[in-house]
Design an enzyme around this catalytic site. Structure first.
Site, PDB file in Angstrom:
ATOM      1  N   SER A  54       1.019   4.568 -11.087  1.00 12.58           N
ATOM      2  CA  SER A  54       1.015   3.338 -10.283  1.00 12.58           C
ATOM      3  C   SER A  54       0.492   3.531  -8.865  1.00 12.58           C
ATOM      4  CB  SER A  54       2.425   2.744 -10.215  1.00 12.58           C
ATOM      5  OG  SER A  54       3.335   3.683  -9.668  1.00 12.58           O
ATOM      6  N   ASP A 344       7.813  -1.874  -2.229  1.00 13.93           N
ATOM      7  CA  ASP A 344       8.960  -2.089  -3.105  1.00 13.93           C
ATOM      8  C   ASP A 344       9.744  -0.787  -3.163  1.00 13.93           C
ATOM      9  OD1 ASP A 344       7.707  -0.422  -4.981  1.00 13.93           O
ATOM     10  OD2 ASP A 344       7.023  -2.069  -6.250  1.00 13.93           O
ATOM     11  N   HIS A 347       7.082   2.110  -4.184  1.00 11.07           N
ATOM     12  CA  HIS A 347       5.671   2.189  -3.809  1.00 11.07           C
ATOM     13  C   HIS A 347       5.432   1.896  -2.333  1.00 11.07           C
ATOM     14  CE1 HIS A 347       5.777   1.086  -8.162  1.00 11.07           C
ATOM     15  NE2 HIS A 347       4.948   2.109  -8.210  1.00 11.07           N
TER      16      HIS A 347
END
Length: 369
Positions: A54, A344, A347
């Site tokens: 990610s 978040d 991340h």
């Protein structure tokens, strides 16, 4: 006599003015020459080709059946058009900034995004999938693209590239492109420390070795396929992610130092492997980008970078929200993400991504510029 002096002075002024004009003209020529040379310097890396999780997925997960997506607000609210793209950030991710720094393009597209084709991918593409890891068992947790499948997509991409550019030009582009890998955190936080399977099979030190073995074989395969410039990322201080701090309530929500120690140990081993592969594979140039120290510096000294919040994230309460828990309906999301290191609970914000990318471009990746 006076007339002669006046004539000499005027003559001197004429030649002096013209000499200054000539100097300025030469300086302008040099300036424009240097400007013309910039694209040629940048062309030393014609494309950035990305594998990983990610941290570097620009939206591949949008196209697969998984709960791990970020193609909805408030993700992407600070992106160019304010639209979510599938990047796990409020804006761009580190590989976008790296591509821009090399003078290629400001964003790297997702390979599975139907809006793009080989004409776009020829100057950079990402095969990354949020939630994946070196270990196949990691990708199974949230049904995302396994690491080996990213390699299969890369082979498919090579075939398309040869059809688009021809064999010789495609081979040259592949050998000069920067192949960038950013992966590994999920193997520990999403897999090893969450489910008993791997932890019952391996002590953590052996699991590190298991993952590094997969990384080594992946690089060898890239080499066989023509890659010669490779950057592989180490692990960040993963015990300091907001989600991990939240689970560490018994210790005042401090960083989980055991996790950070594992990251440091893994990075030392990976650096040694990189050195070995550079010796083993003729003509290859592999570097390790280590996010650990820079990110930890930001966490420990946030005000130096203009941050105000370290322990929690911008989205939601900042303690546990990620993906669908981080949505437009959450009333707690911050108004200014630039004050936060994390977007978040897992991340970084776009600002953090920029700082990290700028750091690696000016240090580790400088050998490719």
């Amino acid at each position: 006599m006076e007339i002669g002096l006046i004539f000499m002075c005027k003559t001197y002024k004429f030649w002096n003015d013209n000499f200054n004009m000539a100097i300025k003209a030469v300086m302008l020529l040099i300036f424009f020459y240097l400007l013309a040379e910039i694209p040629e310097i940048s062309a030393m890396v014609p494309a950035v080709i990305v594998f990983g999780d990610s941290t570097v997925d620009p939206g591949n997960n949008n196209q697969i059946s998984t709960v791990l997506k970020s193609n909805f607000a408030p993700y992407g609210r600070d992106y160019f058009d304010g639209q979510p793209t599938g990047r796990f950030s409020n804006g761009r991710i580190a590989t976008d900034f790296i591509s821009e720094a090399f003078g290629i393009k400001p964003t790297i597209p997702a390979y599975l995004d139907p809006k793009y084709d080989i004409r776009d991918f020829a100057s950079g593409v990402s095969f990354a999938s949020a939630g994946t890891g070196y270990d196949n068992a990691t990708s199974d947790v949230l049904s995302v693209i396994p690491f080996w499948k990213e390699m299969e997509y890369y082979k498919e991409y090579q075939s398309k590239l040869r059809g688009y550019l021809g064999n010789d030009k495609a081979n040259q582009l592949l050998s000069e492109s920067l192949h960038l890998l950013s992966i590994g955190t999920n193997d520990f936080l999403e897999n090893y420390y969450t489910f008993p399977t791997r932890s019952s099979q391996y002590p953590v030190e052996k699991y590190e070795d298991f993952l590094i073995g997969i990384a080594s074989n992946f690089i060898r395969e890239l080499y066989k396929l023509g890659a010669r410039k490779i950057a592989i990322g180490g692990l960040p201080p993963m015990g300091c992610l907001p989600l991990e701090r939240t689970t560490n309530i018994m210790h005042g929500s401090a960083c989980i130092e055991d996790y950070n120690n594992v990251a440091k140990d893994f990075n030392v081993k990976l650096q040694g492997t990189v050195a070995e592969l550079n010796q083993e594979l003729h003509g290859i140039q592999i570097v390790m980008t280590n996010p650990y120290d820079k990110l930890l510096e930001m966490i420990q000294n946030p005000s130096l970078f203009g941050f105000e919040n370290v322990e929690t994230a911008c989205c939601g309460t900042g303690y546990f929200e990620m993906s669908y828990l981080c949505d437009r309906m959450n009333p707690f999301t911050c108004s200014d993400a630039n004050k936060y290191i994390f977007w978040d609970s897992f991340h970084p914000t776009e600002k953090t991504n920029f700082i990290m990318a700028d750091h690696v471009v000016k240090t580790t990746l400088a050998v490719f510029r």
